[in-house]
Design a protein around this motif. Structure first.
Motif: not given
Length: 424
Positions: A1-30
Motif C-alpha cells: 500500500m502506497k502512502p497518501a499524498l494530497l495534491y492541490l492546484t488552482n487549475q486542473i492538471p490536464f491536458p499536458p498539451s496546454k503548456k501552463s499545465r504540463l509541469r503539474d501533470f507530469y509531477t502528478l503522474q510521477v
C-alpha cells in the motif's frame, strides 16, 4: 500500500498539451507511482470538465470546483480590500474546497501535501508538526501581475500594484512556512529566488523535463504543411508575454530577411490563446498563427527548424526539449538554452545577433538534416531530462528511495541553498 499524498492546484492538471499545465501533470503522474494521490483542483474553463474522468487513473480521490473569478470579480475585489488579502487568494478561497480537504486529510491520514501553486496554500495548516508541505513557486502569481502592470494604463495599474504588493507578501509568508519550496531556473524569478536565499527553509530548483515516449520521432505523423513550403515553427502559449515579445521581434526584425533569401519560407506560430498582438502578426507574408490543433508533434516532425528566441521564460525550455526529442533542428537564444543538459552544437544552435539568426535559419532551411547528430542529442535528452529524473530531488525529499543523478543534484544545490529539514 502506497502512502497518501494530497495534491492541490488552482487549475486542473490536464491536458499536458496546454503548456501552463504540463509541469503539474507530469509531477502528478510521477508522484502517483509512489503515492496514493488525492487531487483537489479548480476548473478554469468549461471545456476542462471533459478531462476530469481521465485524471482518475492517477488518483485515488478527486474533487473539482468551478473557478468563480468571472462571476464574482467585483465582489472578490471588495472582499480582498476589506480583508487585506490579494484578489487571487480571495477567488481561490471556497468553503467547499476547504471542507473536502479537511475531510480527506482525516480520512486518508494525510502527512504529505504537494501544492502546485501558492494560491492554494491557505487551505493547508502549516503549523501542523506532522504535515510535510511542498509548495511549487514555478508559476508565481505575482510575476503574472507584474507582467500585466508593464502593459496596462491607469487606473488599472493602481489596482494591480496593490495586488502585486499583497501577492508578494503572501508568497514570502508561505515560503517561510513550507517544509520545502520548489522553483525553476528562470531569470524571471530572480528577485523571488533572492528572497528564498534569505529564508531559513529548504528550497530546490528543479530542471524541466520531457516525455520522450510521447515525443517520439519514429512514429508516423501526417504533414500539416504544404509540400513546397520551408517551415519554421514556434510552439508555446501565445498569451504569455515573453513568448509574445519573442515572436513579435522575430516576425518584424528577422523573418523578412529570411524570406528575402528563401522565398518559400513560412513561419508557423503555434499555441493556445493567441492575444491580439500575436493575431495581427498573421498579416505579415508567410506568417501563420495556429491556435486550433490537437497535437504539436506533427508540426515539429515536419518542420525544417524550430526556434526559441525567448530570453527569460522557463516554458521556452520545455518547447526546446520537445523539439529536440522530436529530432527537429533548433535555433535558440542563449537564455533559452541555459540550465539544460545539452550543448549548443549542430544541429542545436545558440545565436545572438540578428545576422546570426538569419544566417543559421537560412542554413537549416536549405541544408539537409544531420540525422545522426539529432539522434545523439535526443539520446541525451532521454537520459537526462525525463520527468522521473528531473523530479528525483522532490521524490527523495518526500521519502522515496530513489537515486538522484549528480547533474540534477548539482543543478538544484547551486541555485538555491538547500535546508536540512527532511520529510521524516
Amino acid at each position: 500500500m502506497k502512502p497518501a499524498l494530497l495534491y492541490l492546484t488552482n487549475q486542473i492538471p490536464f491536458p499536458p498539451s496546454k503548456k501552463s499545465r504540463l509541469r503539474d501533470f507530469y509531477t502528478l503522474q510521477v508522484l502517483s507511482e509512489h503515492f496514493d494521490i488525492s487531487l483537489g483542483a479548480f476548473i478554469r474553463e468549461k471545456s476542462d470538465w471533459q478531462y476530469t474522468s481521465m485524471l482518475r487513473q492517477w488518483c485515488k480521490d478527486v474533487f473539482f470546483l468551478p473557478n468563480m473569478a468571472e462571476l464574482q470579480e467585483t465582489m472578490a475585489w471588495v472582499k480582498a480590500w476589506a480583508l487585506g488579502h490579494s484578489y487571487f487568494r480571495v477567488i481561490c478561497q471556497q468553503p467547499d474546497m476547504q471542507e473536502w480537504i479537511d475531510d480527506i486529510r482525516q480520512k486518508r491520514q494525510m502527512q504529505k501535501v504537494y501544492i502546485a501553486n501558492p494560491l492554494m496554500a491557505h487551505y493547508v495548516p502549516f503549523d501542523d508538526p506532522n504535515l510535510t508541505t511542498v509548495v511549487d513557486f514555478t508559476r508565481l502569481p505575482s510575476e503574472q501581475v507584474k507582467q500585466r502592470i508593464n502593459r496596462s494604463a491607469w487606473p488599472t495599474t493602481a489596482f494591480l500594484k496593490w495586488e502585486l504588493e499583497k501577492l508578494q507578501q503572501e508568497e514570502i509568508n508561505i515560503a517561510n512556512q513550507a517544509s520545502l519550496n520548489l522553483g525553476c531556473a528562470s531569470a524571471e524569478l530572480h528577485s523571488f529566488k533572492e528572497e528564498l536565499k534569505k529564508i531559513d527553509r529548504p528550497a530546490l530548483l528543479l530542471p524541466v523535463g520531457v516525455d520522450q515516449n510521447f515525443f517520439d520521432p519514429k512514429r508516423q505523423y501526417i504533414n500539416p504543411f504544404e509540400e513546397e513550403q520551408k517551415i519554421l515553427v514556434f510552439p508555446g502559449a501565445l498569451d504569455y508575454w515573453p513568448n509574445v515579445d519573442a515572436v513579435t521581434w522575430f516576425v518584424r526584425e528577422i523573418f523578412p530577411l529570411i524570406r528575402s533569401r528563401v522565398k518559400n519560407a513560412h513561419f508557423y506560430i503555434i499555441g493556445e490563446n493567441p492575444c491580439m498582438p500575436v493575431q495581427v502578426l498573421a498579416q505579415y507574408p508567410g506568417v501563420h498563427v495556429v491556435d486550433e490543433y490537437h497535437d504539436i508533434r506533427p508540426y515539429l516532425a515536419h518542420a525544417n527548424v524550430a526556434i526559441a528566441p525567448v530570453q527569460l521564460a522557463e516554458m521556452a525550455k520545455t518547447q526546446i526539449l520537445e523539439a529536440i526529442s522530436m529530432a527537429t533542428p533548433l535555433v535558440a537564444s542563449k537564455g533559452a538554452l541555459e540550465n539544460l543538459a545539452i550543448e549548443a552544437k549542430k544541429p542545436i544552435y545558440c545565436e545572438e545577433t540578428d545576422e546570426q539568426w538569419v544566417h543559421r535559419i537560412v542554413e537549416c532551411l536549405t541544408s539537409p538534416d544531420d540525422k545522426a547528430a539529432l539522434d545523439w542529442e535526443r539520446e541525451i535528452i532521454v537520459k537526462e531530462h525525463n520527468w522521473e529524473v528531473t523530479l528525483s530531488p522532490l521524490l527523495h525529499f518526500l521519502g522515496v528511495d530513489i537515486q538522484e543523478p549528480k547533474w540534477v543534484r548539482a543543478f538544484s544545490d547551486k541555485r538555491v541553498k538547500v535546508g536540512t529539514k527532511s520529510s521524516g
